[in-house]
Design a protein around this motif. Structure first.
Motif, PDB file in Angstrom:
ATOM      1  N   TRP A 184       0.859  -1.170   0.000  1.00  0.00           N
ATOM      2  CA  TRP A 184       0.000   0.000   0.000  1.00  0.00           C
ATOM      3  C   TRP A 184       0.899   1.224   0.000  1.00  0.00           C
ATOM      4  O   TRP A 184       1.769   1.386   0.846  1.00  0.00           O
ATOM      5  CB  TRP A 184      -0.911   0.025   1.222  1.00  0.00           C
ATOM      6  CG  TRP A 184      -1.721   1.278   1.286  1.00  0.00           C
ATOM      7  CD1 TRP A 184      -1.566   2.319   2.149  1.00  0.00           C
ATOM      8  CD2 TRP A 184      -2.807   1.622   0.424  1.00  0.00           C
ATOM      9  NE1 TRP A 184      -2.490   3.285   1.887  1.00  0.00           N
ATOM     10  CE2 TRP A 184      -3.266   2.884   0.828  1.00  0.00           C
ATOM     11  CE3 TRP A 184      -3.428   0.989  -0.644  1.00  0.00           C
ATOM     12  CZ2 TRP A 184      -4.324   3.532   0.193  1.00  0.00           C
ATOM     13  CZ3 TRP A 184      -4.483   1.622  -1.273  1.00  0.00           C
ATOM     14  CH2 TRP A 184      -4.928   2.876  -0.852  1.00  0.00           C
ATOM     15  N   ILE A 185       0.661   2.110  -0.978  1.00  0.00           N
ATOM     16  CA  ILE A 185       1.449   3.324  -1.120  1.00  0.00           C
ATOM     17  C   ILE A 185       0.514   4.501  -0.880  1.00  0.00           C
ATOM     18  O   ILE A 185      -0.379   4.773  -1.690  1.00  0.00           O
ATOM     19  CB  ILE A 185       2.071   3.422  -2.527  1.00  0.00           C
ATOM     20  CG1 ILE A 185       2.840   2.140  -2.844  1.00  0.00           C
ATOM     21  CG2 ILE A 185       2.948   4.655  -2.640  1.00  0.00           C
ATOM     22  CD1 ILE A 185       3.157   1.951  -4.318  1.00  0.00           C
ATOM     23  N   SER A 186       0.701   5.179   0.233  1.00  0.00           N
ATOM     24  CA  SER A 186      -0.170   6.317   0.537  1.00  0.00           C
ATOM     25  C   SER A 186       0.175   7.480  -0.385  1.00  0.00           C
ATOM     26  O   SER A 186       1.305   7.609  -0.863  1.00  0.00           O
ATOM     27  CB  SER A 186      -0.011   6.748   1.997  1.00  0.00           C
ATOM     28  OG  SER A 186       1.219   7.419   2.173  1.00  0.00           O
ATOM     29  N   THR A 187      -0.803   8.333  -0.626  1.00  0.00           N
ATOM     30  CA  THR A 187      -0.597   9.499  -1.480  1.00  0.00           C
ATOM     31  C   THR A 187       0.512  10.380  -0.941  1.00  0.00           C
ATOM     32  O   THR A 187       1.375  10.843  -1.687  1.00  0.00           O
ATOM     33  CB  THR A 187      -1.902  10.319  -1.579  1.00  0.00           C
ATOM     34  OG1 THR A 187      -2.920   9.482  -2.105  1.00  0.00           O
ATOM     35  CG2 THR A 187      -1.741  11.516  -2.467  1.00  0.00           C
ATOM     36  N   THR A 188       0.514  10.602   0.356  1.00  0.00           N
ATOM     37  CA  THR A 188       1.521  11.459   0.982  1.00  0.00           C
ATOM     38  C   THR A 188       2.922  10.920   0.732  1.00  0.00           C
ATOM     39  O   THR A 188       3.818  11.659   0.312  1.00  0.00           O
ATOM     40  CB  THR A 188       1.264  11.559   2.500  1.00  0.00           C
ATOM     41  OG1 THR A 188      -0.078  12.009   2.704  1.00  0.00           O
ATOM     42  CG2 THR A 188       2.233  12.510   3.158  1.00  0.00           C
ATOM     43  N   ASN A 189       3.123   9.629   0.970  1.00  0.00           N
ATOM     44  CA  ASN A 189       4.446   9.036   0.771  1.00  0.00           C
ATOM     45  C   ASN A 189       4.842   9.029  -0.700  1.00  0.00           C
ATOM     46  O   ASN A 189       5.998   9.286  -1.047  1.00  0.00           O
ATOM     47  CB  ASN A 189       4.491   7.614   1.322  1.00  0.00           C
ATOM     48  CG  ASN A 189       4.396   7.585   2.828  1.00  0.00           C
ATOM     49  OD1 ASN A 189       4.583   8.587   3.503  1.00  0.00           O
ATOM     50  ND2 ASN A 189       4.085   6.430   3.373  1.00  0.00           N
ATOM     51  N   TYR A 190       3.893   8.734  -1.581  1.00  0.00           N
ATOM     52  CA  TYR A 190       4.188   8.687  -3.017  1.00  0.00           C
ATOM     53  C   TYR A 190       4.578  10.071  -3.533  1.00  0.00           C
ATOM     54  O   TYR A 190       5.568  10.227  -4.249  1.00  0.00           O
ATOM     55  CB  TYR A 190       2.985   8.138  -3.785  1.00  0.00           C
ATOM     56  CG  TYR A 190       3.231   7.955  -5.259  1.00  0.00           C
ATOM     57  CD1 TYR A 190       4.088   6.955  -5.728  1.00  0.00           C
ATOM     58  CD2 TYR A 190       2.609   8.776  -6.190  1.00  0.00           C
ATOM     59  CE1 TYR A 190       4.315   6.786  -7.094  1.00  0.00           C
ATOM     60  CE2 TYR A 190       2.829   8.608  -7.554  1.00  0.00           C
ATOM     61  CZ  TYR A 190       3.682   7.611  -7.994  1.00  0.00           C
ATOM     62  OH  TYR A 190       3.902   7.444  -9.329  1.00  0.00           O
ATOM     63  N   GLU A 191       3.807  11.090  -3.166  1.00  0.00           N
ATOM     64  CA  GLU A 191       4.099  12.446  -3.629  1.00  0.00           C
ATOM     65  C   GLU A 191       5.444  12.933  -3.115  1.00  0.00           C
ATOM     66  O   GLU A 191       6.203  13.573  -3.855  1.00  0.00           O
ATOM     67  CB  GLU A 191       2.976  13.401  -3.235  1.00  0.00           C
ATOM     68  CG  GLU A 191       1.710  13.169  -4.046  1.00  0.00           C
ATOM     69  CD  GLU A 191       0.520  13.997  -3.600  1.00  0.00           C
ATOM     70  OE1 GLU A 191       0.622  14.706  -2.563  1.00  0.00           O
ATOM     71  OE2 GLU A 191      -0.513  13.935  -4.286  1.00  0.00           O
ATOM     72  N   ALA A 192       5.768  12.634  -1.860  1.00  0.00           N
ATOM     73  CA  ALA A 192       7.077  13.022  -1.314  1.00  0.00           C
ATOM     74  C   ALA A 192       8.197  12.304  -2.054  1.00  0.00           C
ATOM     75  O   ALA A 192       9.239  12.898  -2.382  1.00  0.00           O
ATOM     76  CB  ALA A 192       7.139  12.703   0.182  1.00  0.00           C
ATOM     77  N   TRP A 193       7.994  11.034  -2.361  1.00  0.00           N
ATOM     78  CA  TRP A 193       8.995  10.253  -3.082  1.00  0.00           C
ATOM     79  C   TRP A 193       9.180  10.786  -4.500  1.00  0.00           C
ATOM     80  O   TRP A 193      10.307  10.904  -4.990  1.00  0.00           O
ATOM     81  CB  TRP A 193       8.595   8.786  -3.088  1.00  0.00           C
ATOM     82  CG  TRP A 193       9.515   7.902  -3.838  1.00  0.00           C
ATOM     83  CD1 TRP A 193      10.725   7.434  -3.433  1.00  0.00           C
ATOM     84  CD2 TRP A 193       9.304   7.386  -5.152  1.00  0.00           C
ATOM     85  NE1 TRP A 193      11.285   6.651  -4.418  1.00  0.00           N
ATOM     86  CE2 TRP A 193      10.426   6.605  -5.478  1.00  0.00           C
ATOM     87  CE3 TRP A 193       8.272   7.499  -6.077  1.00  0.00           C
ATOM     88  CZ2 TRP A 193      10.550   5.943  -6.698  1.00  0.00           C
ATOM     89  CZ3 TRP A 193       8.394   6.846  -7.286  1.00  0.00           C
ATOM     90  CH2 TRP A 193       9.525   6.077  -7.588  1.00  0.00           C
ATOM     91  N   ILE A 194       8.075  11.125  -5.170  1.00  0.00           N
ATOM     92  CA  ILE A 194       8.135  11.659  -6.540  1.00  0.00           C
ATOM     93  C   ILE A 194       8.988  12.924  -6.577  1.00  0.00           C
ATOM     94  O   ILE A 194       9.777  13.128  -7.505  1.00  0.00           O
ATOM     95  CB  ILE A 194       6.714  11.944  -7.092  1.00  0.00           C
ATOM     96  CG1 ILE A 194       6.000  10.645  -7.439  1.00  0.00           C
ATOM     97  CG2 ILE A 194       6.743  12.881  -8.292  1.00  0.00           C
ATOM     98  CD1 ILE A 194       6.586   9.886  -8.605  1.00  0.00           C
TER      99      ILE A 194
END
Length: 187
Positions: free
Chosen positions: A32-42
């Protein structure tokens, strides 16, 4: 948080792609990839293509077997809304799921690695667009048409037809060649 595919299993902390924090299912191996973590990673990634490229037939032959859980309905572990599915492959079809409410993404076992190999992991949101899904359907139709042509004409003749079609398509006067062939068959 519970696994979207099996509500009896709790998710644990994990990482993907060098520093992408996820919630990992120890049972089914999904993430599961949360939006917050994904956006920070991007934001930490190099600039990406404006739009991901479609998968070609040769790329679709990656050594990947979709998870048996891929066809199971799933609930968002964060907000309990149903997850929406986006078809990623056309040859070995699998689905990435996303919560349209909170934006989190679920990848079954092995799916993230395939997205990485294809360079789609930094454009997940576009996989859910109407344009992407329409192009995937077009490619599926073209592949079925190619298979039917091969079945009717045999491998050797079908390959010659495909080669001629490509030559005519790329020739500035290819339409004359097509017109000639059509006249030959309209007798």
């Amino acid at each position: 948080m519970q696994c979207p595919k099996d509500q009896s299993v709790s998710l644990v902390d994990g990482t993907l792609s060098d520093k992408l924090t996820v919630q990992h299912c120890p049972d089914c191996q999904g993430n599961w990839i949360s939006t917050t973590n994904y956006e920070a990673w991007i934001l930490s990634q190099p600039p990406r293509l404006a739009e991901p490229k479609l998968i070609t037939k040769s790329e679709s032959n990656l050594d990947f077997v979709p998870s048996p859980n891929d066809n199971r309905a799933a609930l968002c572990p964060e907000c309990q809304h149903y997850l929406t599915r986006a078809r990623v492959f056309y040859k070995r079809c699998f689905y990435v799921e996303r919560c349209m409410h909170c934006g989190g993404v679920w990848c079954d076992k092995g799916e993230w690695e395939v997205l990485e190999k294809l360079g789609l992991h930094t454009n997940i949101e576009q996989l859910f667009s109407h344009e992407w899904q329409s192009r995937v359907r077009e490619m599926e139709y073209a592949e079925k048409e190619r298979e039917a042509t091969t079945q009717k004409l045999g491998d050797k003749v079908a390959e010659m037809v495909f080669e001629l079609a490509e030559i005519l398509e790329n020739h500035p006067n290819g339409d004359f060649g097509v017109a000639y062939l059509m006249r030959r068959f309209n007798k």
